[in-house]
Structure formats: C-alpha cells, structure tokens
Write a protein that holds these residues in place. Structure first.
Motif, PDB file in Angstrom:
ATOM      1  N   UNK A  97       0.835  -1.197   0.000  1.00  0.00           N
ATOM      2  CA  UNK A  97       0.000   0.000   0.000  1.00  0.00           C
ATOM      3  C   UNK A  97       0.875   1.254   0.000  1.00  0.00           C
ATOM      4  N   UNK A  98       1.957   1.199   0.778  1.00  0.00           N
ATOM      5  CA  UNK A  98       2.851   2.351   0.806  1.00  0.00           C
ATOM      6  C   UNK A  98       3.576   2.505  -0.530  1.00  0.00           C
ATOM      7  N   UNK A  99       4.172   1.410  -0.978  1.00  0.00           N
ATOM      8  CA  UNK A  99       5.054   1.467  -2.128  1.00  0.00           C
ATOM      9  C   UNK A  99       4.298   1.721  -3.423  1.00  0.00           C
ATOM     10  N   UNK A 100       3.122   1.077  -3.573  1.00  0.00           N
ATOM     11  CA  UNK A 100       2.416   1.190  -4.848  1.00  0.00           C
ATOM     12  C   UNK A 100       1.453   2.363  -4.873  1.00  0.00           C
ATOM     13  N   UNK A 101       0.979   2.776  -3.690  1.00  0.00           N
ATOM     14  CA  UNK A 101      -0.047   3.812  -3.683  1.00  0.00           C
ATOM     15  C   UNK A 101       0.476   5.147  -3.122  1.00  0.00           C
ATOM     16  N   UNK A 102       1.116   5.071  -1.943  1.00  0.00           N
ATOM     17  CA  UNK A 102       1.512   6.310  -1.280  1.00  0.00           C
ATOM     18  C   UNK A 102       2.757   6.921  -1.922  1.00  0.00           C
ATOM     19  N   UNK A 103       3.774   6.075  -2.060  1.00  0.00           N
ATOM     20  CA  UNK A 103       5.061   6.591  -2.530  1.00  0.00           C
ATOM     21  C   UNK A 103       4.970   7.304  -3.886  1.00  0.00           C
ATOM     22  N   UNK A 104       4.324   6.698  -4.911  1.00  0.00           N
ATOM     23  CA  UNK A 104       4.262   7.392  -6.200  1.00  0.00           C
ATOM     24  C   UNK A 104       3.643   8.781  -6.092  1.00  0.00           C
ATOM     25  N   UNK A 105       2.725   8.940  -5.141  1.00  0.00           N
ATOM     26  CA  UNK A 105       2.106  10.254  -5.022  1.00  0.00           C
ATOM     27  C   UNK A 105       3.017  11.257  -4.320  1.00  0.00           C
ATOM     28  N   UNK A 106       4.044  10.741  -3.609  1.00  0.00           N
ATOM     29  CA  UNK A 106       4.942  11.676  -2.921  1.00  0.00           C
ATOM     30  C   UNK A 106       6.154  12.033  -3.780  1.00  0.00           C
ATOM     31  N   UNK A 107       6.268  11.375  -4.960  1.00  0.00           N
ATOM     32  CA  UNK A 107       7.443  11.630  -5.801  1.00  0.00           C
ATOM     33  C   UNK A 107       7.606  13.110  -6.179  1.00  0.00           C
ATOM     34  N   UNK A 108       6.549  13.845  -6.511  1.00  0.00           N
ATOM     35  CA  UNK A 108       6.745  15.269  -6.815  1.00  0.00           C
ATOM     36  C   UNK A 108       7.427  16.018  -5.672  1.00  0.00           C
ATOM     37  N   UNK A 109       7.145  15.649  -4.465  1.00  0.00           N
ATOM     38  CA  UNK A 109       7.796  16.293  -3.315  1.00  0.00           C
ATOM     39  C   UNK A 109       9.269  15.955  -3.262  1.00  0.00           C
ATOM     40  N   UNK A 110       9.594  14.668  -3.529  1.00  0.00           N
ATOM     41  CA  UNK A 110      11.010  14.279  -3.562  1.00  0.00           C
ATOM     42  C   UNK A 110      11.726  15.059  -4.648  1.00  0.00           C
ATOM     43  N   UNK A 111      11.069  15.166  -5.796  1.00  0.00           N
ATOM     44  CA  UNK A 111      11.673  15.900  -6.908  1.00  0.00           C
ATOM     45  C   UNK A 111      11.992  17.333  -6.513  1.00  0.00           C
TER      46      UNK A 111
END
Lengths: 368, 565
Positions: B476-490
């Motif tokens: 749930x974290x890796x497939x759902x949450x993490x992809x949505x936080x990528x813009x922040x990492x960027x």
C-alpha cells in the motif's frame, strides 16, 4: 572685463589662503575600514578617539571589511563611487591594490610626520615601506603556539613542527603556501637567505612540498585567525601557527596552558592605504588622519591595547604597559630583541609574482 | 497537473475570438465570392482588428503589471550576472595598455625575441602606461598566465622614464633650447594654440603635417601632452617633455633627415641643425635597455604571453578552469601538480549528490511522520524542523565543530562507552565526512518542507482503500503512497542539490582540505587573487552544469512532476 578680473583676483586670494584654511576644506566625516575585533578596538582607542578629540565635528564611521577590502575596492572603483576613506590592509594586499591602481601613492617624507627623534619618515619606517601606497602601522608575526601540558619536551625550534616523533599530536598550519613553504625549506636544511632562490626553482618547490608531505596527515589547516587559538584551547592540536596577538590573548587574557615559540616567526605588516579617486576634501581628511595617527607616539600607544609591534623604529622605546592587564608589553612584541633572534620577513615582491602558481600547486597538493 | 492552457478556458477570450474570426473569414472566402468580406464588429470596424486591439490592450496591461518586477529582476539580477559572465572572456586590458606593441607583434613569427620595433613600441606604450599607472594592472593580469610578469612590469615601469635620457642630454648639449617647453610648443603645436587660462588647460592641438615628417615624435609628444593635461592638470606649455620624446625625435631624424623642410623660420633651422648632428649621436638599442632592466624581456616566453593574450577576447580563463592553459605554442594541459579544477568539479558534484541522497533518506520519514500524526504533535515536531532553519548558518556550523572534533562531544561519548579507543578517536571533521554531515543538517529543512506539503495533500483514504482491497502495509505504501509523494522528492532534491552545489561557507569551515567545493575556489579568486576572469569562467561552468543537470532531470523525471505543495 571687470568681472573677470574680480573673479581672477578672488581665485588667487582663495588659493593663497588655501594653506591657512586647509581645515575648512577637509571632509567632516570619514569611513575607516579595519578588521573588527580587538584589533579595531585598539585602533579606535589609540588613533580615532584622540583624533576626534583634537578635531571636534569630525565623524568617524567604522567598517569591518578589511578581509574583503581588495575585492570591494575593485568593485567600488568600477562602479565609480568610493565610500571608504582609509583602509587597513596587510602589506601583500596593499601591493596588489597599488598595482591595480586602486590605492593612492603616498610620499612618506612629504605626507607623513617625522619621527620623534627627528628622522625622516622613510628612514623611520625603513624596509617596512614595502609599497608606494602603504603606510605601515604594526608588525605582527605568524608564530607557533603550543600546549605546555600536552608536550613532554619544550619545542625550541620551528622544526619541531616537522618532528612528529618527539612531538606527537596534531598541529595546525595556515591553509596557504605563504610561510609554510619557507618553514619547510628552512627545516629541510636550506639557509635562510637562500630560501627564495631555492623556491623559485621547480625542484625547490617539490622539495618544500615533500617536506610538508611528511606531516600532511598530522595537520589541521586553518583559514580564520581564530582557528588555532580555539584548536589549542580545545586540545585538538598540540601546536599550531597563529598571529602572535591572538596567542597573546589566549595566554595572558584567557590563561590557557599555552606558550609561544618565537623561532623563525614570520613577520608581516599591516597598515593604511587611501583609496584612489577620493574627492580633494576627503583625501585631505584621510591624509590628515593618517599623518596624525602614524606618528611615533600614536603607534606606540596602540601597543597598549594589543601585542603588535609599532612599525616605526622610533616608537619602540615608548611602548608601555597593557591598558587593562598592566603587564609590560615590550616582551610580548614580535619585534622585541629577545623574541626576534631568528625572524623571517616575507619577500612580498616575490610572492606577488609566484602566489598564483604556488597557490594552485598548494591547493592541488592538499586535495590529493 | 490541471490543464490550464488557453483553450481550456470556457468563457470567450480575445485569443479564441480571433481564431474563430479567422475561421469564419476563411469559410466566407471559400464560399460565395460575392458575399466575401471581413466580419464586422458592432461598431463597424472589422472584427479581427477590434479583437486584435483588445488583445493588445490586455497584453500591455499584463506587462504593465509585471513591469516593476521585471525591471527589478533585469537590473539587479540578470544584468549583474551577465556582466560577471562576460568577464570570463573579456581581455581588453592588453590591447588598451600596449596598443603599439600589439600592432608590431602582429607580424612576429613567434620565434625567439621580436625585433627592435617591438621593443621601441613597448617603450612608448610602457611610458604612457606608467604615467597613467596602468602598467602594474596589466602586469598582474598577465601574471595569472606566466609567473613573474607582475614584477617585470613593476620593475620596468619604474625605470621607463630614464629611457631616452641619453638622447635628451645630447639634444640639449647641442642646443639648450631643446630643454625649453616653449621650443617644443613652437615646433609641435598648431599655430595660435594656447593652453588657456582655465583651471584645466585646453586640449593640445598638433600642427598640421608634423605627423607625416616626424611620426614618432608627434605620437609621443601628443601622448605626453594628453597625460600632462588629464593626469597632472598642468599645461604642456610649462613642462619639459619626457625623455622618450627625445628618443622619438632622434629616431625620426635619423630616418628622415629632411624633416626640417616641413617647418619654417627658427623651427626649421633648429631641426635642420639637429638632423645634421644626429648621425654622430651616441646611441643604444631599446632591446639592450629592456634586457638590462630585466633579462626576462629577452625571453621568448614573455613575448609569447603578450602575443597569446593580445586579443580583446580570450578563451584563456575557460581553458584554465578546465585545467588547460593557453601558451605561445597553443593549448596545453596544465602541469599535473596544478590540475585542480577538474578534481574540484567532480568532488562538488559527488558530494552534492551524496548530501541530496542523505537528505532524502533522513527527510522522508520525518515528513511522513509530520503529515500523518495528529495536528498537535505534528505542529510540535514542525517547530523542531523549523527551529534550526531559523538559526544562523554560522552558529549551526560552529556547533558541528564542537560536536564532531576529535576532543568533541561525539568522540568523548564514544570513548566513554568504550566503542572507540582514546588514542584512536574518529576523524569526523575537517574532511568530507564533516562537510556531508554539516551540510545535510543545514539543508534538511529544504527537503522536509516540500515533502511535507506534498504528503499533506495525499488523501489517507487511498492507502485505506488499497488496504481494504487486500494490499499489505508495504504494498500500500510502495504502490499507492510513494508514487504520489514523488513530486515532493523531486522538488526537495532540486532545491537541496542546487543549494549545495553553490555552498561555500560551511565547506570552508568544516571541510578541511578534502571537503571543500568549487565555490571555495571561486571565492578565493574573487576576494584574494582578484582573478575575476577565472572566477567568472568557473561560475559560468557551474551554471552550465546545473542547467544541464536540470535538463536531464526534466528528461528523466519530468519537471511537471515537481511540486512544492
């Protein structure tokens, strides 16, 4: 026609009276640039306050930008508005500023006060007038301070830096080639008077770097004047190079278990320059201030507040006691005969030429 | 990203209306030719024209609104940067200071030492430069390229006013009138010229025809008159010319003994007498004089350097920043023990990368916690993140010194626990480790804040939905949450990386010798060595590297995927 004659005679009268009313033509505020800290404080007390007393109405503005003075003066010169009147710089910077045409040339004999003993200013300052634009103020030295409680044996010679067997532990050296290369050669057996000749050759430079390489792992390189005193106080290093005034305050004012070794201390000079391109009024004020504050007595007065030697020979006998601690200052002067048995004066001209090259070598060597 | 292109706006805009008017017009033209004609607006003007006007007004209004900011940015940001970048190629000083020498050197083959004319031109240029106090400036410029030129120019400038003294003495011995400024004025100045009575004397006017018969003398006397007037604010009518003017006259007269015919009266007689005596004068060559001043004038290297840097624009600074050098024989690699910039660029990039990655690793969990904890706790934690952000950079860096040094807090604790032997304390500062630790700490808020603001916008219901559909916590974290936080990492990565690549004060304080950045070198060249050209070149390269990385980043991650919230 009549008007013209009138104007001409007025002009003549004014120019005649010019000498007598010089005071009226001086700017009544001036910006003095110095290094901040205890040093600037000593200048304020020894030079500026007496000057302002003697010249009421003159406002002195202090700036603490001496470390960036060369770059800032260049930028000011390019923009055409110079906001500084008197700038305190080290001798090598003064040479650079003079070369760049950013500092005014000053004729020591004509524009500075004679010594108290009647000698001409140029004789009184002697060799210390290293540039046409520079009026020396103090002699300071880069010398070695060591922890008395962390070394078994008292270091007597500069070569103790390179002797990690007898004196184990870290040492701190300044992160620049000047001074270090000379010490390295000196301890590699080169006679003092031959050092710059040797350093001029490729082999000589390699030789100096090789000598430094023997202690490379034991050295912390400093770039700010406060670093070595701090490192010594923290016990991070057992010995290190620092400006003698900083070591004085560490030893005498902060009472740390540190002592000074004067052997092969490297003399350096600090003094005033006046920027090129000031208006006549400001220039007159700056010159007046400098003439006043570099006379024999004033230079000796500064030594009351900080342990740097006055640049005039005639000032040496007048050096008294520390203003607050009440201790005799003469034995703490780098120029004191007991301390100055083995000294080293930079060859400024030589370094002006070789600095860029040796600095990139030094930095490359450090980075490897 | 929401679509905000012009076509997506539903209401009528002038932009769309023009397009529609265009289409309508084309249709009309394609149909019945008799009825073809522009579509008219209500007031009778063609619709297209009136729409155009409306559009222009709108654009002007928009421009007027942003104008203050635009001007501000142009004046205080773009222009200084452009000026600084320009310095990386600018090299006018050589041509401006030594114009005559450069001209003569154009014909030089680069072998050995150039001939007498080059030395003569150098003497003229140097005399003027020394009077204007420009020669030392040129010396320090050329000293960046060849060691020793600085003192060469300083030394030569001091002795250049003696050059030609031997001729001056002989001319004066021949006829004492040559010593008189008035003689020279009578000879050189245009008839009727006078310095005037003003505070600043009038500009000198050369007599017609002098430049033809006595070219060198005219050139040097003209320069002398100019310098006397502008620098000393004296009248040339009161000053005996420089020694070098006599030298110029000597050369002119030996080349053209008939020069006197261009003059009349006393001038002609005096000049003719001088021309007659000149072949018997004691003479020296300029090259002898210069090599006597300093033997370096007899070296190919000195002249080669002047020639190699004679053009108004140079690639020398860029070459130097890539560890190459421009020599008289072309482009060469710097000696190995002076190759520093390549190393520093690599190190800067590598360490910025490391700092960025450690910021992500440390910042992500914190941001996650901040955005998922209840408001009260997360606000408290947020203050802990912001507090160091508000503390002075120097204070934080110095604090790291206290913590990390060998007799410092961390080492003391490790020794006390027994993890580290007392005589083998860890070296955590004055090296790369120190820089990475201190800078990671300093830049961490720049990673946490964008991450936090992005994570705040991720609805918790998504993860709950994933879980209710059978995903494990990790999936749930890796497939759902993490992809949505990528813009922040960027966003965080770009901020941290670009900030750290230009950092300079922290590496200077804790970096020792192996932990310093290219910016430390730039600072050195700006404030210490005054080699602003090299500093500008290094800065330009750094800017270019950042832009290239930005472009690559856009290619791989896509700049649209960056969000500050």
């Amino acid at each position: 026609m009549k008007l013209k004659t009138l104007l001409a005679s007025t002009a003549a009268a004014t120019s005649l009276a010019g000498g007598a009313f010089a005071e009226a033509h001086m700017a009544d505020s001036m910006t003095i640039v110095s290094w901040g800290g205890a040093y600037q404080e000593s200048q304020r007390k020894a030079y500026a306050e007496p000057y302002m007393e003697a010249n009421p109405g003159v406002e002195v503005i202090w700036d603490e930008s001496s470390a960036e003075a060369v770059a800032k003066l260049r930028a000011m010169n390019e923009s055409g508005s110079i906001s500084w009147d008197v700038v305190d710089v080290v001798a090598s910077d003064a040479i650079r500023l003079c070369d760049e045409g950013l500092a005014m040339e000053i004729d020591a004999d004509e524009q500075l006060a004679k010594g108290d003993d009647g000698s001409d200013a140029s004789d009184d300052f002697g060799d210390l007038l290293v540039s046409d634009c520079f009026i020396p103020q103090i002699v300071y030295s880069t010398t070695i301070g060591y922890r008395t409680d962390m070394l078994d044996k008292k270091p007597e010679s500069i070569c103790a830096i390179f002797d990690t067997e007898t004196y184990p532990g870290k040492r701190s050296l300044e992160k620049r080639p000047i001074g270090n290369l000379e010490w390295a050669l000196l301890c590699d057996g080169v006679a003092k008077e031959d050092i710059y000749d040797v350093l001029e050759t490729e082999e000589g430079q390699d030789r100096a770097f090789e000598k430094l390489a023997t202690i490379k792992d034991d050295v912390i390189w400093w770039s700010a004047g406060a670093d070595t005193p701090q490192l010594l106080a923290d016990g991070e290093v057992v010995m290190g190079s620092a400006y003698n005034g900083r070591l004085f305050s560490l030893i005498e004012e902060q009472d740390q278990p540190v002592a000074m070794m004067w052997d092969a201390q490297v003399f350096d000079l600090d003094g005033w320059i006046i920027p090129e391109g000031l208006s006549d009024e400001r220039k007159a004020r700056a010159l007046d201030f400098i003439k006043e504050s570099t006379n024999t007595q004033k230079l000796a007065d500064q030594a009351k507040y900080i342990s740097y030697g006055p640049a005039r020979q005639s000032s040496a006998p007048l050096v008294g006691k520390h203003a607050e601690l009440g201790i005799d200052m003469a034995p703490h002067m780098p120029t004191d005969p007991a301390n100055a048995t083995n000294t080293f004066l930079y060859n400024y001209e030589w370094w002006a030429d070789y600095r860029d090259d040796l600095d990139s070598k030094f930095q490359t060597w450090l980075a490897q | 990203m929401s679509n905000t292109g012009p076509d997506a706006i539903t209401g009528p805009t002038p932009d769309n209306a023009i397009r529609q008017a265009d289409i309508a017009e084309k249709e009309a033209a394609g149909g019945d030719a008799a009825h073809a004609g522009p579509v008219l607006a209500a007031d009778g003007t063609p619709l297209k024209q009136s729409l155009n006007r409306a559009l222009r007004r709108q654009k002007l209004r928009a421009l007027a609104l942003i104008a203050p900011l635009l001007v501000f940015i142009l004046v205080t940001f773009i222009a200084p940067i452009a000026d600084m970048l320009f310095r990386s190629v600018e090299n006018e000083i050589v041509e401006e200071t030594l114009p005559r020498t450069i001209k003569v050197l154009e014909d030089w083959d680069g072998q050995g030492v150039p001939g007498e004319p080059a030395f003569e031109a150098l003497a003229y240029d140097l005399m003027i430069a020394a009077e204007l106090k420009n020669h030392t400036r040129l010396g320090s410029r050329l000293n960046y390229e060849t060691t020793g030129v600085s003192s060469l120019f300083r030394k030569s400038g001091r002795r250049v006013d003696d050059i030609g003294e031997v001729y001056a003495d002989q001319f004066i011995a021949l006829d004492p009138a040559w010593e008189e400024p008035a003689t020279w004025i009578a000879l050189m100045a245009a008839p009727g010229w006078s310095a005037g009575e003003g505070e600043i004397p009038a500009a000198f006017e050369m007599r017609d025809g002098v430049a033809e018969v006595l070219p060198r003398t005219a050139d040097m006397y003209g320069a002398f008159a100019d310098v006397i007037r502008t620098e000393d604010e004296e009248s040339v009518a009161d000053e005996e010319p420089w020694n070098i003017v006599y030298e110029a006259l000597y050369r002119d007269l030996s080349e053209n003994p008939e020069a006197a015919i261009a003059f009349d009266g006393e001038n002609a007689a005096r000049l003719a007498a001088a021309a007659e005596a000149v072949p018997g004068f004691e003479t020296t060559t300029m090259s002898e004089i210069f090599i006597d001043i300093d033997k370096d004038w007899g070296s190919n290297n000195t002249w080669g350097t002047i020639e190699a840097f004679s053009s108004r624009y140079t690639s020398g600074y860029f070459l130097a920043s890539a560890d190459y050098q421009l020599t008289p024989d072309g482009i060469e690699r710097q000696p190995e023990d002076q190759q520093i910039y390549g190393l520093l660029f690599q190190r800067t990039l590598f360490m910025s990368m490391t700092i960025m990655i450690s910021c992500v690793l440390l910042g992500y969990p914190v941001a996650f916690l901040l955005s998922n904890l209840p408001m009260r706790t997360s606000n408290l934690l947020m203050i802990l993140v912001l507090l160091p952000f508000w503390t002075s950079l120097l204070v934080r860096t110095s604090a790291w010194k206290v913590l990390l040094q060998q007799q410092g807090v961390i080492n003391d604790i490790l020794v006390w626990i027994g993890l580290v032997a007392d005589d083998n304390r860890l070296e955590l500062i004055n090296n790369q480790t120190g820089t990475i630790i201190a800078m990671t700490h300093i830049l961490l808020p720049f990673m946490i804040l964008p991450l936090y603001s992005v994570m705040k916008t991720i609805p918790p219901s998504y993860v709950r939905a994933a879980k209710s559909l059978g995903a494990t916590d990790w999936t749930a974290f890796w497939r759902v949450y993490f992809p949505q936080s990528v813009p922040g990492i960027g966003a965080g990565c770009i901020l941290v990386f670009i900030l750290s690549i230009g950092y300079y004060i922290t590496p200077e304080l804790v970096g020792g010798t192996t932990g310093t950045f290219i910016s430390n070198r730039i600072a050195y060249h700006i404030s210490s060595s005054l080699n602003w050209g090299l500093a500008a070149a290094l800065g330009t390269i750094l800017l270019a590297v950042v832009l290239v990385l930005y472009w690559i980043y856009d290619r791989i991650v896509g700049i649209d995927n960056v969000s500050l919230g």
